[in-house]
Design an enzyme around this catalytic site. Structure first.
Site, PDB file in Angstrom:
ATOM      1  N   GLY A 106       0.829  -1.209   0.000  1.00  0.00           N
ATOM      2  CA  GLY A 106       0.000   0.000   0.000  1.00  0.00           C
ATOM      3  C   GLY A 106       0.855   1.246   0.000  1.00  0.00           C
ATOM      4  O   GLY A 106       2.079   1.185   0.080  1.00  0.00           O
ATOM      5  N   GLY A 122       2.650   3.540   1.520  1.00  0.00           N
ATOM      6  CA  GLY A 122       3.237   3.702   2.855  1.00  0.00           C
ATOM      7  C   GLY A 122       3.820   5.080   3.070  1.00  0.00           C
ATOM      8  O   GLY A 122       4.112   5.471   4.202  1.00  0.00           O
ATOM      9  N   LYS A 143       5.197  11.901  -2.686  1.00  0.00           N
ATOM     10  CA  LYS A 143       5.941  10.743  -2.187  1.00  0.00           C
ATOM     11  C   LYS A 143       6.891  11.219  -1.101  1.00  0.00           C
ATOM     12  O   LYS A 143       7.735  12.086  -1.349  1.00  0.00           O
ATOM     13  CB  LYS A 143       6.711  10.082  -3.331  1.00  0.00           C
ATOM     14  CG  LYS A 143       7.453   8.813  -2.907  1.00  0.00           C
ATOM     15  CD  LYS A 143       7.948   8.063  -4.118  1.00  0.00           C
ATOM     16  CE  LYS A 143       8.777   6.844  -3.737  1.00  0.00           C
ATOM     17  NZ  LYS A 143       9.233   6.123  -4.933  1.00  0.00           N
ATOM     18  N   ASP A 173       9.025   5.114   8.205  1.00  0.00           N
ATOM     19  CA  ASP A 173       8.781   6.493   8.650  1.00  0.00           C
ATOM     20  C   ASP A 173       7.904   7.338   7.720  1.00  0.00           C
ATOM     21  O   ASP A 173       7.591   8.483   8.034  1.00  0.00           O
ATOM     22  CB  ASP A 173      10.119   7.203   8.901  1.00  0.00           C
ATOM     23  CG  ASP A 173      11.019   7.179   7.670  1.00  0.00           C
ATOM     24  OD1 ASP A 173      10.520   6.861   6.561  1.00  0.00           O
ATOM     25  OD2 ASP A 173      12.220   7.467   7.810  1.00  0.00           O
ATOM     26  N   GLY A 174       7.563   6.776   6.569  1.00  0.00           N
ATOM     27  CA  GLY A 174       6.696   7.544   5.667  1.00  0.00           C
ATOM     28  C   GLY A 174       7.428   8.636   4.899  1.00  0.00           C
ATOM     29  O   GLY A 174       6.816   9.409   4.161  1.00  0.00           O
ATOM     30  N   ARG A 189       4.517  13.686  -7.724  1.00  0.00           N
ATOM     31  CA  ARG A 189       4.460  12.995  -9.004  1.00  0.00           C
ATOM     32  C   ARG A 189       3.035  13.005  -9.541  1.00  0.00           C
ATOM     33  O   ARG A 189       2.075  13.163  -8.780  1.00  0.00           O
ATOM     34  CB  ARG A 189       5.066  11.604  -8.909  1.00  0.00           C
ATOM     35  CG  ARG A 189       4.499  10.735  -7.829  1.00  0.00           C
ATOM     36  CD  ARG A 189       5.273   9.414  -7.765  1.00  0.00           C
ATOM     37  NE  ARG A 189       4.630   8.490  -6.848  1.00  0.00           N
ATOM     38  CZ  ARG A 189       5.068   7.279  -6.591  1.00  0.00           C
ATOM     39  NH1 ARG A 189       6.159   6.827  -7.180  1.00  0.00           N
ATOM     40  NH2 ARG A 189       4.433   6.490  -5.746  1.00  0.00           N
ATOM     41  N   ARG A 198      -1.780   0.013  -9.635  1.00  0.00           N
ATOM     42  CA  ARG A 198      -0.712  -0.941  -9.949  1.00  0.00           C
ATOM     43  C   ARG A 198      -1.307  -2.340 -10.092  1.00  0.00           C
ATOM     44  O   ARG A 198      -2.435  -2.574  -9.646  1.00  0.00           O
ATOM     45  CB  ARG A 198       0.296  -0.956  -8.783  1.00  0.00           C
ATOM     46  CG  ARG A 198       0.896   0.397  -8.474  1.00  0.00           C
ATOM     47  CD  ARG A 198       1.162   0.539  -6.974  1.00  0.00           C
ATOM     48  NE  ARG A 198       1.573   1.913  -6.680  1.00  0.00           N
ATOM     49  CZ  ARG A 198       2.833   2.319  -6.616  1.00  0.00           C
ATOM     50  NH1 ARG A 198       3.810   1.450  -6.773  1.00  0.00           N
ATOM     51  NH2 ARG A 198       3.116   3.572  -6.377  1.00  0.00           N
ATOM     52  N   ASP A 226       3.945  -4.790  -7.478  1.00  0.00           N
ATOM     53  CA  ASP A 226       3.429  -3.545  -6.882  1.00  0.00           C
ATOM     54  C   ASP A 226       4.093  -2.327  -7.517  1.00  0.00           C
ATOM     55  O   ASP A 226       3.664  -1.200  -7.287  1.00  0.00           O
ATOM     56  CB  ASP A 226       3.640  -3.525  -5.367  1.00  0.00           C
ATOM     57  CG  ASP A 226       5.057  -3.887  -4.963  1.00  0.00           C
ATOM     58  OD1 ASP A 226       5.480  -5.010  -5.247  1.00  0.00           O
ATOM     59  OD2 ASP A 226       5.756  -3.022  -4.392  1.00  0.00           O
TER      60      ASP A 226
HETATM   61  P1  AMP Z   1       9.234   0.461  -2.670  1.00  0.00           P
HETATM   62  O1  AMP Z   1      10.348  -0.485  -2.408  1.00  0.00           O
HETATM   63  O2  AMP Z   1       9.625   1.909  -2.550  1.00  0.00           O
HETATM   64  O3  AMP Z   1       8.488   0.179  -3.937  1.00  0.00           O
HETATM   65  O4  AMP Z   1       8.200   0.259  -1.479  1.00  0.00           O
HETATM   66  C1  AMP Z   1       7.617  -0.978  -1.140  1.00  0.00           C
HETATM   67  C2  AMP Z   1       6.586  -0.754  -0.061  1.00  0.00           C
HETATM   68  O5  AMP Z   1       7.192  -0.216   1.118  1.00  0.00           O
HETATM   69  C3  AMP Z   1       5.490   0.224  -0.429  1.00  0.00           C
HETATM   70  O6  AMP Z   1       4.317  -0.209   0.195  1.00  0.00           O
HETATM   71  C4  AMP Z   1       5.987   1.520   0.155  1.00  0.00           C
HETATM   72  O7  AMP Z   1       4.955   2.420   0.414  1.00  0.00           O
HETATM   73  C5  AMP Z   1       6.623   1.045   1.441  1.00  0.00           C
HETATM   74  N1  AMP Z   1       7.713   1.924   1.891  1.00  0.00           N
HETATM   75  C6  AMP Z   1       8.967   2.036   1.384  1.00  0.00           C
HETATM   76  N2  AMP Z   1       9.677   2.945   2.063  1.00  0.00           N
HETATM   77  C7  AMP Z   1       8.870   3.429   3.025  1.00  0.00           C
HETATM   78  C8  AMP Z   1       9.019   4.398   4.068  1.00  0.00           C
HETATM   79  N3  AMP Z   1      10.156   5.046   4.253  1.00  0.00           N
HETATM   80  N4  AMP Z   1       7.957   4.640   4.850  1.00  0.00           N
HETATM   81  C9  AMP Z   1       6.807   3.997   4.677  1.00  0.00           C
HETATM   82  N5  AMP Z   1       6.593   3.068   3.744  1.00  0.00           N
HETATM   83  C10 AMP Z   1       7.605   2.785   2.917  1.00  0.00           C
HETATM   84 MG    MG Z   2       6.960   0.651  -4.849  1.00  0.00          MG
END
Ligand code: AMP
Ligand code: MG
Length: 495
Positions: free
Chosen positions: A87, A89, A110, A122-123, A173, A180, A249
């Site tokens: 989701g 995040g 983002k 940490d978002g 973005r 997805r 995803d």
């Molecule tokens: P990604 O590897 O960036 O495609 O992220 C994979 C999943 O991890 C997605 O659900 C992202 O929203 C979540 N995610 C990655 N980095 C963070 C972060 N720093 N804080 C919260 N969620 C994250």
């Molecule tokens: Mg991703």
């Protein structure tokens, strides 16, 4: 501020597809770059985008009037393993508008703070990865490759912990939809199959209106996405783009390039190049991308089986021919790309061997992938002297000169066979083979300077990459291969 009005679409699907989550303010946020061209396309006027209020909007420090920011839920196959809940995040949709051309567009921040899908993270996003995503989105757009766009880059001194301490940033973005493959997988594997149709119909009604209302619309949309994915893979291959994390995803239901993480462009040509340091098995190596595009397509089809037939047997019977479209669609698109890159007007029998021998030459010499194609555009069909080849630059890229000297006569003969005109062919080839791509060392230089407080290199790179096919003499250094000390920059999933 004069903002385009909100026209909610995804938001109207409501819960449980997405939840309203406010963005978390970013202290001392500073607008580091704004994409004027995209802003204009979105109907944002010059008076608006220059205001501090707009910068606050891009930082997530104030909400877009009339819209509650939202996070959506999805799942995905990560490195081949199914993860039931991922989701948004750290990405929040902050607006849905209609652009100047009448196209629906969603704006997403983002790095705008945690959501229920953050899974203890940490978002936030760091400046390093945000600069990379910002620049690469627009570089891909300029290369003519379907992609999510980037409107604004905001930095902040707020510390963020990764392997080391870094600082936070936000990228705004933009895409018609951020759905997805994983959005469909979420409901399928949860067993809530009744949630699939509203999601698919939302997508079809807004983004594939030509299929709306057709009883066979789901199959038609899926066929289209599978073919778009196949074409996208051919476009990635053709410019030497390596995505790095081709999890389902990170695959768009509109066939866009999405989620720029540890991506890379090939420098020295190695077909098995792995751009993501975290991908130790090389699942997403450059030469495996087309295969993974197919695998991911089958995962999307599987998740959509309940839309394709009343019984499992009927659904599989409908899904299989759609999956089977991928290899042909990919092969046709890839052949078209290689044909154009070689400067050939049409594909003829025997061209595969010509292409494969050329790629073999590049690989065995570890020649620079981008530069070699530009050199090839300068090869003359009449003058086959070593001096002419040296003048074109190829004798510096290709180590196996005997193999080059064996290949070139066949290439010239093939060109003469279609009465190719050297000047006209060079123009065509240079419109197909970019001179400037976002090489890691270029991004790294912009990152290092921005981390030291000077964002100007981001703007320079943005300008160069906006015209990747044009000779830009004052930016010649940006077309160079990486210096020896920058050849092994490692990029990981950490972002
Ligand atoms: P990604 O590897 O960036 O495609 O992220 C994979 C999943 O991890 C997605 O659900 C992202 O929203 C979540 N995610 C990655 N980095 C963070 C972060 N720093 N804080 C919260 N969620 C994250
Ligand atoms: Mg991703």
């Amino acid at each position: 501020m004069n903002l385009p009005p909100i026209t909610p679409r995804f938001a109207t699907l409501g819960e449980p597809y997405s939840l309203p989550i406010p963005t978390r303010p970013l202290p001392s946020a500073q607008l580091l770059h704004l994409n004027d061209g995209l802003a204009a396309q979105l109907g944002l006027d010059a008076g608006t985008i220059g205001t501090p209020e707009f910068a606050a909007l891009m930082a997530g420090n104030t909400p877009w009037p009339g819209y509650d920011a939202r996070a959506s839920v999805y799942a995905g196959h990560q490195f081949g393993q199914f993860v039931p809940q991922l989701g948004d995040g750290r990405a929040l949709s902050i607006a849905e508008i209609v652009d100047a051309a009448g196209q629906p567009q969603e704006l997403q921040l983002k790095g705008a703070g945690p959501t229920p899908y953050s899974r203890h993270a940490d978002g936030r996003a760091v400046l390093r990865s945000s600069i990379r995503e910002y620049l690469c989105s627009e570089a891909m757009q300029a290369l003519g490759i379907p992609t999510t766009r980037a409107l604004a880059l905001v930095g902040s001194p707020q510390p963020v912990r990764r392997e080391t301490m870094e600082t936070a940033a936000v990228v705004c973005r933009v895409a018609p939809s951020f759905l997805r493959f994983g959005h469909f997988e979420f409901w399928y594997y949860r067993g809530e199959h009744q949630r699939l149709q509203p999601l698919a119909d939302h997508l079809i009604d807004r983004h594939f209106p030509e299929f709306a209302g057709d009883p066979d619309r789901h199959a038609r949309w899926l066929t289209d996405v599978v073919e778009r994915t196949a074409r996208l893979m051919a476009q990635w291959q053709a410019v030497g783009f390596c995505h790095g994390v081709m999890n389902t995803d990170n695959f768009s239901a509109l066939g866009l390039t999405i989620d720029y993480g540890p991506f890379g462009f090939l420098d020295a040509f190695d077909p098995q190049h792995i751009c993501n340091h975290t991908d130790q098995g090389g699942r997403y190596a450059w030469d495996r991308q087309p295969l993974i595009g197919h695998w991911n397509s089958t995962k999307l089809l599987q998740a959509c089986l309940p839309l394709l037939g009343a019984t499992p047997e009927a659904a599989v019977a409908r899904a299989q021919p759609i999956a089977d479209r991928y290899p042909d669609a990919y092969a046709a698109a890839m052949t078209a790309r290689w044909t154009a890159k070689l400067g050939l007007r049409e594909h003829r029998d025997g061209d595969e061997a010509l292409i494969n021998r050329w790629l073999g030459l590049l690989a065995s010499s570890k020649a620079d992938f981008t530069r070699s194609w530009r050199h090839l555009a300068r090869i003359s069909t009449r003058d086959d002297s070593p001096e002419a080849v040296a003048g074109a630059g190829l004798r510096e890229e290709i180590l196996d000169l005997a193999a080059l000297d064996a290949w070139l006569p066949d290439y010239r003969a093939r060109l003469r066979g279609e009465q190719s005109d050297d000047t006209e062919r060079a123009v065509r080839m240079n419109a197909e083979n970019p001179k400037y791509v976002l090489r890691n060392h270029l991004a790294q230089a912009a990152i290092a300077r921005a981390e030291a407080g000077d964002a100007s290199e981001i703007g320079r790179l943005f300008t160069v990459l906006a015209r990747p096919f044009d000779e830009q003499p004052s930016f010649g250094a940006y077309a160079a291969e990486p210096p020896p000390e920058a050849r092994h920059i490692e990029v990981s999933c950490s972002s």
